[in-house]
Design a protein around this motif. Structure first.
Motif, mmCIF file in Angstrom:
data_model
loop_
_atom_site.group_PDB
_atom_site.id
_atom_site.type_symbol
_atom_site.label_atom_id
_atom_site.label_comp_id
_atom_site.label_asym_id
_atom_site.label_seq_id
_atom_site.Cartn_x
_atom_site.Cartn_y
_atom_site.Cartn_z
ATOM 1 N N GLU B 46 0.774 -1.221 0.013
ATOM 2 C CA GLU B 46 -0.035 -0.005 0.126
ATOM 3 C C GLU B 46 0.903 1.264 0.042
ATOM 4 N N ARG B 47 1.954 1.120 0.284
ATOM 5 C CA ARG B 47 2.942 2.353 0.540
ATOM 6 C C ARG B 47 4.119 2.268 -0.656
ATOM 7 N N VAL B 48 4.436 1.036 -1.076
ATOM 8 C CA VAL B 48 5.384 0.863 -2.214
ATOM 9 C C VAL B 48 4.719 0.289 -2.986
ATOM 10 N N ILE B 49 4.190 1.110 -4.163
ATOM 11 C CA ILE B 49 3.219 0.570 -5.107
ATOM 12 C C ILE B 49 3.772 0.730 -6.580
ATOM 13 N N ASP B 50 3.603 -0.627 -7.083
ATOM 14 C CA ASP B 50 3.956 -0.990 -8.334
ATOM 15 C C ASP B 50 2.830 -0.658 -9.042
ATOM 16 N N THR B 51 2.826 0.610 -10.053
ATOM 17 C CA THR B 51 1.771 1.189 -10.899
ATOM 18 C C THR B 51 1.942 0.452 -12.352
ATOM 19 N N PRO B 52 0.778 0.274 -13.120
ATOM 20 C CA PRO B 52 0.695 0.241 -14.432
ATOM 21 C C PRO B 52 1.645 1.016 -15.294
#
Lengths: 364, 317
Positions: B46-52
């Motif tokens: 939730e705090r280290v987010i792999d985005t599209p």
């Protein structure tokens, strides 16, 4: 081999037809609320007409009219809760006014004075976004922050039919679907992006169906029917806050005016088309309904118009009596703290104005 | 430097729960250069987010995240891939404070590795600092050492304005130095006098500071080496004071020359220290071409010999 992924269909919602006849399921709202909706639409129209007049008189600058889109504007404002956030583009003056943005400030914004974009502290509206579709990601990010903080707040973002062609639309909706964010996407499909008709914007039959590819629901509503807009947005806001993800709502409406006051739609648009849409006017439609329900009389209309015109006139007075900004205003908000080089430029400008004030010329 | 940046992120995330990291492959993978390594395990998805894979939305969403009270630290995987972010940075992040008359601000950091020297593909070796520095409302920070990298990144994360934080990728692991475990900051907007000298002022930033240091050994002159550390807002005071003392200046950058940061430095010296100058300000820069692939790259990026030679020419002017 072919993979069947599901049935492909998009709901179309209309509750009030163009004759003011109820054709669908009425939302559960009181007559008092309906009257408020009507009043806000009338206020938006009077504001719009006044703004156009002020522009012709040179008292404000370029203005984007919302005429014909009052239901798409106002229905949303009633469907949102106070804590929800609105991310407008530049054709949502009606929504902004209905949510508490001062009319005088809007006139100031269109009247060459950026101080008009100072959103009052207790109003949950983000600043107007001019570059098409860029605001979509902002609403997505805000919804994301709310989800991370476990707050029950939805963000609602407006954009036009042209925006659906842009990359930011795709990226934003894709993010929202992937992270199941509490955001409501409202496409005001007013059929025209300046001179480009909707048919040349996308080969998709509806714009609502684009949501299907992002893994969430899309719905097309009669954008000139305030009950349909209200119902769709209300459902979408509720759904968002219950953690059931985003919704795309296509408000099928029409831009009755030119794109802005700098445009002349006669050059590219058939006048007959405008006449046809005039018959679907969102305000007239609600008036028909209220008349049937004995909620509307000539006296009521007269009194309402008088009251609203007074308010708008008062806003014009406030706008026009606002003292000019000081020179520092140009520099003040660039950084949280003014860097030395900027401070130097400010001092230079003050000096320059002083040194050149008696030289004549265009600013003299 | 990678470790120093990693520690800075860990410390700030532990200290402030509103700090989040987002980008492509920054989570489980720890970033392609491993700057975010271990963060996902420590702070969760939730705090280290792999985005599209969507650079524009990474910044666009971060603007909204910041509005909602978060402090996003975004990563662009490479210099060349930061370009789709320009629209959101220039059209919105940099001017939201201005547009809203101070009500809203984009408290965010965009960090990305920049520059050549790692034998990478096209779009992986650019030095685009001028694009960002030209934009009012953005701050542009480029560290040259592990110590500065840690302290500057902490400052960037805490800074209320949007900060573009460019990391010199060819010295990511090439420069080793002890970095304090304890928390400290290096201020944004303050240049560093790396070495004092009296004959000539050498101004540079980022990866090129290393070449400049190496050039010192090849020149008999007393060189004052200044590392700008912050490109915008620039600490012109330190540069001017130095040139007033030495009377000569060479500005070294990796980026192409036309309308670049070195031009701003030269113009500032000309304006503020004109009467002290004993020679024209010299610019040693990349060329106004695409940076070549690895086989020819050595001709493009100035080495310590070219820098030393240009110092000599300015001294003999």
């Amino acid at each position: 081999m072919r993979k069947t992924l599901g049935k492909f269909s998009v709901d179309y919602l209309q509750i009030l037809d163009e004759h003011g006849v109820v054709t669908g399921v009425m939302p559960k709202i009181t007559n008092e609320r309906i009257r408020e909706m009507y009043e806000q639409m009338v206020r938006a129209r009077v504001f719009d007409e006044t703004a156009l007049k002020l522009q012709r008189e040179g008292r404000i600058g370029t203005y984007a009219s919302i005429r014909g889109q009052e239901a798409s504007n106002i229905g949303t404002a009633f469907a949102m809760d106070k804590e929800d956030w609105l991310f407008p583009s530049f054709r949502e003056d009606g929504t902004m006014i209905a949510r508490g943005f001062p009319m005088s400030a809007l006139l100031q914004y269109w009247g060459w004075d950026e101080r008009g974009m100072a959103v009052p502290q207790d109003v949950n509206i983000f600043t107007i976004a001019v570059p098409v579709s860029t605001q979509i990601a902002h609403a997505v990010g805000y919804a994301w922050a709310m989800k991370l903080q476990k707050k029950k707040v939805a963000s609602v973002v407006y954009f036009g039919d042209g925006a659906t062609s842009k990359g930011d639309f795709h990226e934003g909706l894709n993010f929202a679907g992937t992270f199941a964010l509490p955001v409501v996407f409202i496409c005001q499909n007013n059929q025209w992006s300046i001179s480009m008709p909707r048919s040349k914007q996308s080969a998709s039959e509806t714009l609502a169906q684009k949501a299907i590819a992002y893994g969430f629901e899309g719905i097309q509503v009669d954008g000139n029917d305030i009950f349909a807009v209200y119902t769709a947005v209300r459902d979408a806001v509720k759904k968002a806050k219950e953690g059931r993800g985003p919704t795309l709502i296509e408000c099928f409406t029409y831009r009755m005016s030119d794109h802005t006051t700098s445009d002349d739609a006669k050059k590219y648009r058939d006048a007959a088309e405008v006449v046809e849409w005039e018959k679907k006017d969102p305000i007239t439609r609600l008036r028909f309904y209220m008349k049937q329900k004995k909620m509307w009389t000539e006296t009521y209309e007269r009194e309402l118009l008088e009251r609203v015109r007074k308010e708008v006139d008062e806003a014009v007075r406030t706008y026009e009596s606002t003292p000019p900004a000081d020179i520092e205003d140009i520099f003040r908000y660039t950084y949280a703290e003014m860097p030395p080089a900027l401070r130097e430029q400010l001092e230079y400008l003050k000096r320059s104005v002083d040194e050149t004030k008696n030289m004549g010329g265009t600013n003299g | 430097m990678v470790e120093a940046l990693n520690i800075a992120l860990k410390q700030e995330m532990a200290k402030d729960s509103s700090v989040i990291v987002l980008g492509e492959d920054v989570g489980k993978d720890g970033g392609v250069f491993r700057v975010t390594d271990g963060l996902w395990e420590k702070f969760g998805g939730e705090r280290v987010i792999d985005t599209p894979l969507a650079e524009s939305a990474i910044i666009g969403a971060s603007i909204g995240l910041a509005l909602g009270g978060m402090k996003p630290v975004c990563e662009a995987q490479f210099d060349g891939f930061s370009l789709p972010m320009l629209d959101q940075l220039i059209s919105h992040a940099s001017r939201i404070r201005w547009r809203s008359r101070g009500r809203f601000a984009a408290h965010l950091v965009l960090r990305f590795p920049y520059g050549g020297g790692i034998r990478a593909l096209e779009h992986h070796s650019d030095s685009p600092e001028a694009y960002y520095a030209h934009t009012p409302g953005l701050k542009v920070v480029i560290p040259s050492s592990p110590y500065d990298a840690k302290g500057l990144l902490v400052s960037a994360i805490r800074d209320p304005d949007p900060v573009v934080f460019m990391e010199p990728k060819r010295v990511y692991r090439a420069i080793r130095e002890d970095v304090p475990e304890t928390e400290y900051t290096v201020p944004i907007g303050k240049a560093n006098v790396v070495q004092e000298g009296s004959d000539i002022t050498l101004v540079s930033w980022g990866a090129m500071v290393r070449e400049c240091k190496e050039a010192l050994a090849l020149t008999p002159y007393s060189v004052e080496l200044i590392d700008l550390r912050t490109i915008s807002p620039m600490d012109t005071k330190t540069v001017i004071e130095s040139v007033k003392k030495t009377g000569r200046a060479v500005v070294v950058q990796e980026a192409p020359r036309n309308c670049s940061v070195s031009a701003e430095v030269a113009a500032t010296i000309q304006k503020e220290a004109f009467l002290s100058l004993k020679a024209p300000v010299k610019r040693v820069t990349g060329f106004d071409t695409v940076i070549p692939f690895a086989r020819m790259e050595g001709f493009y990026i100035a080495d310590e010999k070219r820098i030393a030679k240009e110092i000599e020419k300015v001294m003999k002017f």
